[in-house]
Structure formats: structure tokens, C-alpha cells
Design an enzyme around this catalytic site. Structure first.
Site, mmCIF file in Angstrom:
data_model
loop_
_atom_site.group_PDB
_atom_site.id
_atom_site.type_symbol
_atom_site.label_atom_id
_atom_site.label_comp_id
_atom_site.label_asym_id
_atom_site.label_seq_id
_atom_site.Cartn_x
_atom_site.Cartn_y
_atom_site.Cartn_z
ATOM 1 N N GLY A 12 0.821 -1.215 0.000
ATOM 2 C CA GLY A 12 0.000 0.000 0.000
ATOM 3 C C GLY A 12 0.854 1.264 0.000
ATOM 4 N N ALA A 83 -5.122 -3.081 5.657
ATOM 5 C CA ALA A 83 -6.532 -2.794 5.937
ATOM 6 C C ALA A 83 -7.315 -2.631 4.647
ATOM 7 C CB ALA A 83 -6.670 -1.500 6.746
ATOM 8 N N THR A 126 -6.750 5.804 13.052
ATOM 9 C CA THR A 126 -7.152 6.826 12.073
ATOM 10 C C THR A 126 -8.030 7.922 12.669
ATOM 11 O OG1 THR A 126 -8.644 7.147 10.172
ATOM 12 C CG2 THR A 126 -8.934 5.124 11.403
ATOM 13 N N GLU A 128 -10.565 8.878 11.376
ATOM 14 C CA GLU A 128 -11.966 8.473 11.155
ATOM 15 C C GLU A 128 -12.623 7.992 12.452
ATOM 16 O OE1 GLU A 128 -14.257 8.198 8.325
ATOM 17 O OE2 GLU A 128 -12.931 9.835 7.792
ATOM 18 N N TYR A 149 -15.847 1.269 8.532
ATOM 19 C CA TYR A 149 -14.385 1.381 8.600
ATOM 20 C C TYR A 149 -13.960 2.016 9.923
ATOM 21 C CZ TYR A 149 -9.714 3.353 7.744
ATOM 22 O OH TYR A 149 -8.392 3.712 7.860
ATOM 23 N N LYS A 153 -11.848 0.185 12.938
ATOM 24 C CA LYS A 153 -10.555 0.722 13.385
ATOM 25 C C LYS A 153 -10.594 1.079 14.877
ATOM 26 C CE LYS A 153 -7.623 0.882 9.875
ATOM 27 N NZ LYS A 153 -6.211 0.492 9.933
HETATM 28 P P1 NAP Z 1 -3.679 1.422 1.262
HETATM 29 O O1 NAP Z 1 -2.820 2.131 0.263
HETATM 30 O O2 NAP Z 1 -5.109 1.173 0.946
HETATM 31 O O3 NAP Z 1 -2.963 0.019 1.565
HETATM 32 C C1 NAP Z 1 -3.611 -0.975 2.292
HETATM 33 C C2 NAP Z 1 -2.720 -2.198 2.357
HETATM 34 O O4 NAP Z 1 -3.413 -3.220 3.095
HETATM 35 C C3 NAP Z 1 -2.381 -2.815 0.989
HETATM 36 O O5 NAP Z 1 -1.073 -3.308 1.014
HETATM 37 C C4 NAP Z 1 -3.379 -3.962 0.911
HETATM 38 O O6 NAP Z 1 -2.948 -5.021 0.069
HETATM 39 C C5 NAP Z 1 -3.382 -4.419 2.347
HETATM 40 N N1 NAP Z 1 -4.549 -5.246 2.694
HETATM 41 C C6 NAP Z 1 -5.851 -5.015 2.410
HETATM 42 N N2 NAP Z 1 -6.615 -6.021 2.876
HETATM 43 C C7 NAP Z 1 -5.768 -6.902 3.467
HETATM 44 C C8 NAP Z 1 -5.947 -8.139 4.092
HETATM 45 N N3 NAP Z 1 -7.158 -8.708 4.240
HETATM 46 N N4 NAP Z 1 -4.844 -8.791 4.569
HETATM 47 C C9 NAP Z 1 -3.619 -8.259 4.426
HETATM 48 N N5 NAP Z 1 -3.384 -7.071 3.830
HETATM 49 C C10 NAP Z 1 -4.450 -6.406 3.346
HETATM 50 O O7 NAP Z 1 -3.651 2.165 2.659
HETATM 51 P P2 NAP Z 1 -2.631 3.305 3.202
HETATM 52 O O8 NAP Z 1 -3.135 4.623 2.785
HETATM 53 O O9 NAP Z 1 -1.245 2.894 2.882
HETATM 54 O O10 NAP Z 1 -2.896 3.201 4.766
HETATM 55 C C11 NAP Z 1 -2.134 2.323 5.597
HETATM 56 C C12 NAP Z 1 -2.905 2.044 6.870
HETATM 57 O O11 NAP Z 1 -3.138 3.260 7.569
HETATM 58 C C13 NAP Z 1 -4.278 1.422 6.668
HETATM 59 O O12 NAP Z 1 -4.518 0.563 7.761
HETATM 60 C C14 NAP Z 1 -5.233 2.599 6.725
HETATM 61 O O13 NAP Z 1 -6.515 2.172 7.141
HETATM 62 C C15 NAP Z 1 -4.537 3.457 7.767
HETATM 63 N N6 NAP Z 1 -4.728 4.900 7.661
HETATM 64 C C16 NAP Z 1 -4.517 5.536 6.477
HETATM 65 C C17 NAP Z 1 -4.637 6.923 6.409
HETATM 66 C C18 NAP Z 1 -4.373 7.672 5.132
HETATM 67 O O14 NAP Z 1 -4.794 8.830 5.044
HETATM 68 N N7 NAP Z 1 -3.661 7.105 4.165
HETATM 69 C C19 NAP Z 1 -4.970 7.654 7.570
HETATM 70 C C20 NAP Z 1 -5.148 6.954 8.775
HETATM 71 C C21 NAP Z 1 -5.011 5.579 8.808
HETATM 72 P P3 NAP Z 1 -3.242 -5.016 -1.526
HETATM 73 O O15 NAP Z 1 -2.201 -4.118 -2.126
HETATM 74 O O16 NAP Z 1 -3.095 -6.449 -1.864
HETATM 75 O O17 NAP Z 1 -4.634 -4.486 -1.711
HETATM 76 O O1 F7E Z 2 -12.527 11.140 1.123
HETATM 77 C C1 F7E Z 2 -15.163 13.395 -0.080
HETATM 78 C C2 F7E Z 2 -15.582 12.252 0.838
HETATM 79 O O2 F7E Z 2 -12.006 8.838 0.354
HETATM 80 C C3 F7E Z 2 -12.274 12.420 1.659
HETATM 81 C C4 F7E Z 2 -8.650 6.957 4.125
HETATM 82 O O3 F7E Z 2 -7.265 6.925 3.909
HETATM 83 O O4 F7E Z 2 -8.506 9.034 5.320
HETATM 84 C C5 F7E Z 2 -9.110 8.400 4.212
HETATM 85 O O5 F7E Z 2 -10.530 8.414 4.346
HETATM 86 C C6 F7E Z 2 -13.528 13.280 1.564
HETATM 87 C C7 F7E Z 2 -14.795 12.589 2.086
HETATM 88 O O6 F7E Z 2 -10.766 9.837 2.337
HETATM 89 C C8 F7E Z 2 -15.381 12.176 -3.481
HETATM 90 O O7 F7E Z 2 -16.993 12.226 1.007
HETATM 91 C C9 F7E Z 2 -16.055 13.909 -2.373
HETATM 92 O O8 F7E Z 2 -15.507 13.494 2.871
HETATM 93 O O9 F7E Z 2 -10.265 10.651 0.102
HETATM 94 P P1 F7E Z 2 -11.347 10.054 0.900
HETATM 95 P P2 F7E Z 2 -11.432 9.610 3.776
HETATM 96 O O10 F7E Z 2 -12.809 9.114 3.674
HETATM 97 O O11 F7E Z 2 -11.202 10.849 4.554
HETATM 98 C C10 F7E Z 2 -8.785 8.445 6.589
HETATM 99 C C11 F7E Z 2 -8.021 9.213 7.650
HETATM 100 C C12 F7E Z 2 -8.548 6.987 6.609
HETATM 101 O O12 F7E Z 2 -8.179 6.410 7.638
HETATM 102 C C13 F7E Z 2 -8.972 6.209 5.422
HETATM 103 O O13 F7E Z 2 -8.296 4.949 5.363
HETATM 104 O O14 F7E Z 2 -13.778 13.543 0.186
HETATM 105 N N1 F7E Z 2 -15.364 13.114 -1.504
HETATM 106 N N2 F7E Z 2 -16.074 13.353 -3.595
HETATM 107 C C14 F7E Z 2 -14.936 12.041 -2.163
HETATM 108 N N3 F7E Z 2 -14.200 10.989 -1.742
HETATM 109 C C15 F7E Z 2 -13.890 10.037 -2.662
HETATM 110 N N4 F7E Z 2 -13.141 8.990 -2.276
HETATM 111 N N5 F7E Z 2 -14.324 10.123 -3.962
HETATM 112 C C16 F7E Z 2 -15.071 11.167 -4.422
HETATM 113 O O15 F7E Z 2 -15.439 11.231 -5.598
#
Ligand code: NAP
Ligand code: F7E
Length: 325
Positions: A12, A83, A126, A128, A149, A153
Site C-alpha cells: 500500500g 486494511a 485513524t 476516522e 471502517y 478501526k
Molecule cells: P492502502 O494504500 O489502501 O494500503 C492498504 C494495504 O493493506 C495494501 O497493502 C493492501 O494489500 C493491504 N490489505 C488489504 N486487505 C488486506 C488483508 N485482508 N490482509 C492483508 N493485507 C491487506 O492504505 P494506506 O493509505 O497505505 O494506509 C495504511 C494504513 O493506515 C491502513 O490501515 C489505513 O486504514 C490506515 N490509515 C490511512 C490513512 C491515510 O490517510 N492514508 C490515515 C489513517 C489511517 P493489496 O495491495 O493487496 O490491496
Molecule cells: O474522502 C469526499 C468524501 O475517500 C475524503 C482513508 O485513507 O482518510 C481516508 O478516508 C472526503 C470525504 O478519504 C469524493 O466524502 C467527495 O468526505 O479521500 P477520501 P477519507 O474518507 O477521509 C482516513 C483518515 C482513513 O483512515 C482512510 O483509510 O472527500 N469526496 N467526492 C470524495 N471521496 C472520494 N473517495 N471520492 C469522491 O469522488
């Protein structure tokens, strides 16, 4: 002594940056990869060949596999980044999301306990989890998740706290606000926008469909956030931290900045599309990262406006290469 780290979610966005960071620090890095009919390792391909990088098939829904892997690797540090991380998808696949994002954490913690090893554990919590709690949010703010989600979490967050208290495990939970990069998944809003801008600028699309433009997020830069994760595990005391920039912008503002970077006016191209709305929305997340700054010396350097610029430039370059212009 060479430190061994085990990363779930290595394919990821965050996993790939973390693997880079740890390999650069001389770690032996082990990553969990899911079997798929086509290879899904695009984000870590550039790390091969590297004799310190080892990939293992497995899944957070497969407890026995995790027990065997932890026993075999005996990691000093475990980063649980795997995740189903898409909030909207979690409404469509709530049970799978719970199995991976909630029970998956429990399976991994149990695997560590069963192996009886001295190991530090990082949980990817997160913003969230705050959901409906108004900003600014910090480590003491109440949780009120607004999606399957967020709820899954939150279970993982609390079970991590519980394993720290019950079993004296060095377990920390990083409550990370949104963080993005050119490696961000294409269906998250920032990347969807910057890819849309590139496609419109290069003449391969003429509009971009989006949902709620009023949502406010605190968007930071992913490589800086994985450094924060690592610092949490190097501290003497296991505790939880918020990582955020402290600045909030709306989806509309992000759009404006991204289109402007390519010399375009967003209002000419963005079309409202109800299908991208969620059954329950999180209106505003803006983090207060004071604790991470004071205790870990960690501070975000890149805000959402800078991110919009750097992501548009990266997508323009990549797409121009792809279509051969
Ligand atoms: P991401 O790009 O969606 O990567 C998710 C990773 O989890 C991928 O490697 C995916 O594998 C793997 N995965 C999904 N389902 C799985 C399963 N059942 N078993 C094992 N691995 C699995 O997410 P990210 O943005 O790097 O985020 C990393 C972590 O931080 C996640 O837990 C996310 O919920 C959390 N988080 C993210 C954000 C953010 O803004 N990015 C903020 C707060 C928390 P595949 O490549 O095979 O799909
Ligand atoms: O949406 C709005 C949508 O999907 C952000 C994940 O990494 O951060 C991420 O979750 C906002 C929301 O991220 C579209 O409704 C409008 O209000 O980019 P997002 P998220 O939902 O904030 C948290 C911290 C995590 O932990 C999660 O793993 O944007 N929005 N129009 C849209 N969002 C999407 N995806 N697509 C649209 O077309």
C-alpha cells in the site's frame, strides 16, 4: 544487531514508504503480501532486488498463517498497516472490513503473544475514529465513528491499548489524519482529483465527477507520516499519538488548487455526482499534533496546498509518459 521489521500492508501507500525508510536505516524488512491473479506490487517494485527485503504470502483474515509467520520471522518491530482502507467501500463490504480491520488486528496481536517474543507493535489507527466529534481533535477527544471502517478501526485501537495494559506489550497506536502522495490509491479524493486534472489537461478526459465538496480534511504528506510511525516505536514509553498538519481544507479548496496548478478553472470541469456521497459523512477532521511535536519532535512539513501542487505535477508527468506526449 540487524533489526527485523514485519509490515502488513507493504504493497500500500504507507507500507511502501515505510519499507523504503526502514531499508534505508539498515533493517531487514519482511512484508505480508496477498495472493492475487496479477501481481499487485507496483509500489515496491523499485525496492527489488534487495537482499534485506522479504515478502511472504498471507492475509489478515488468516490467523494460522500469521501465527506461523511471526514465529518464523521473530520481528523486533511489527507495523500493522494492512486494511480495507476505503471508507465508502466499507459501507458496501462491512463484514469483510470488520474481519480485516478489526479482527485482523486481534489475530496479529495474538500471533505475537503466542510467539512469546520481545517485539514492538504499531497499529494504524485513524482520524476516522473521531468521526462526528468536532475539530480540533487530539488524543483526548471522544471517538464517534461514522462508518463501518471507522468502527472497525476503533475496535483495533482499543484492543491495542488493552494488549499494552494486559500483557505489557510495547504497543502504540498512531492516530493519523489523512496523508497522501503520488502513490495514493486512485479512488481517494486527492488522487482522484490530481489524476482527473492531468487527464483533462492532456486531453484524455473532459470532466471529473465528485461527491461532497464541503467535507474538510487535514491532508499531510505520507513519507513524513511513516517517519512519525517509526519514531513512536523508538520512544522509551509506548503511548498513542495524533499525526496531523493542524490545517483543514475543504475538498472544494483542494480542487481549486489542483486545477490552478495546471492553469485550469475547476468550475469548468467538476460535476456533482451523488453516487460518491456516503450514507453518513464525516464533516470536518483537523488534528492537533502538539503531543507528537513535543514528545517525538515530529512536525508535518507539507500542507494540502503544497500536496495538491506536487501530486498534480507527478500525475501530469506520469500520464504524459503513458500516452506518449
Ligand atoms: P492502502 O494504500 O489502501 O494500503 C492498504 C494495504 O493493506 C495494501 O497493502 C493492501 O494489500 C493491504 N490489505 C488489504 N486487505 C488486506 C488483508 N485482508 N490482509 C492483508 N493485507 C491487506 O492504505 P494506506 O493509505 O497505505 O494506509 C495504511 C494504513 O493506515 C491502513 O490501515 C489505513 O486504514 C490506515 N490509515 C490511512 C490513512 C491515510 O490517510 N492514508 C490515515 C489513517 C489511517 P493489496 O495491495 O493487496 O490491496
Ligand atoms: O474522502 C469526499 C468524501 O475517500 C475524503 C482513508 O485513507 O482518510 C481516508 O478516508 C472526503 C470525504 O478519504 C469524493 O466524502 C467527495 O468526505 O479521500 P477520501 P477519507 O474518507 O477521509 C482516513 C483518515 C482513513 O483512515 C482512510 O483509510 O472527500 N469526496 N467526492 C470524495 N471521496 C472520494 N473517495 N471520492 C469522491 O469522488
Amino acid at each position: 544487531m540487524t533489526k527485523r521489521a514485519f509490515i502488513t500492508g507493504i504493497t500500500g501507500q504507507d507500507g511502501s514508504y515505510l519499507a523504503e525508510l526502514l531499508l534505508g536505516k539498515g533493517y531487514e524488512v519482511h512484508g505480508l503480501v496477498r495472493r492475487a491473479s496479477t501481481l499487485n506490487r507496483g509500489r515496491i517494485d523499485h525496492l527489488h532486488p534487495n537482499s534485506e527485503l522479504h515478502l511472504h504470502y498471507g492475509d489478515l483474515t488468516d490467523g494460522v498463517g500469521l501465527v506461523n509467520l511471526i514465529r518464523e520471522i521473530e520481528p523486533h518491530e511489527v507495523y500493522n498497516l494492512g486494511a480495507q482502507s476505503h471508507v465508502k467501500v466499507s459501507f458496501e463490504m462491512p463484514e469483510y472490513t470488520a474481519s480485516t480491520d478489526a479482527v485482523g488486528t486481534l489475530r496479529l496481536l495474538e500471533a505475537i503473544r503466542a510467539a512469546d517474543i520481545d517485539c514492538r507493535y504499531y497499529q494504524a489507527s485513524t482520524s476516522e475514529m473521531f468521526g462526528a466529534t468536532p475539530p480540533p481533535q487530539n488524543e483526548a477527544s471522544p471517538f464517534y465513528p461514522r462508518s463501518p471502517y471507522g468502527a472497525a478501526k476503533l475496535y483495533s485501537h482499543w484492543v491495542t491499548v488493552n494488549y499494552r495494559e494486559a500483557y505489557d506489550l510495547f504497543a502504540v497506536s498512531g492516530i493519523l489524519f489523512n496523508h497522501e502522495s503520488p502513490r495514493r490509491g486512485e479512488s481517494f479524493v486527492t488522487r482522484k482529483i490530481t489524476l482527473g486534472v492531468a487527464a483533462i489537461k492532456l486531453g484524455v478526459a473532459d470532466e471529473l465527477h465528485l461527491g461532497n465538496l464541503e467535507a474538510v480534511r487535514d491532508w499531510g504528506y505520507a513519507p513524513e507520516y511513516v517517519e512519525g510511525m517509526w519514531r513512536m516505536l523508538q520512544h522509551d514509553v509506548p503511548q498513542d499519538y495524533v499525526l496531523a498538519t493542524g490545517k483543514g481544507f475543504s475538498v472544494r479548496q483542494f480542487c481549486e488548487a489542483a486545477f490552478a496548478q495546471a492553469g485550469l478553472d475547476w468550475e469548468d470541469f467538476v460535476v456533482y455526482d451523488k453516487q460518491f456521497e456516503r450514507p453518513t459523512e464525516v464533516d470536518a477532521l483537523i488534528g492537533d499534533p502538539s503531543k507528537a511535536r513535543e514528545v517525538l519532535g515530529w512536525e508535518a512539513q507539507t500542507d494540502a496546498m503544497a500536496l495538491a501542487r506536487l501530486m498534480v505535477e507527478a500525475d501530469l508527468e506520469q500520464m504524459a509518459r503513458l500516452i506518449g506526449t
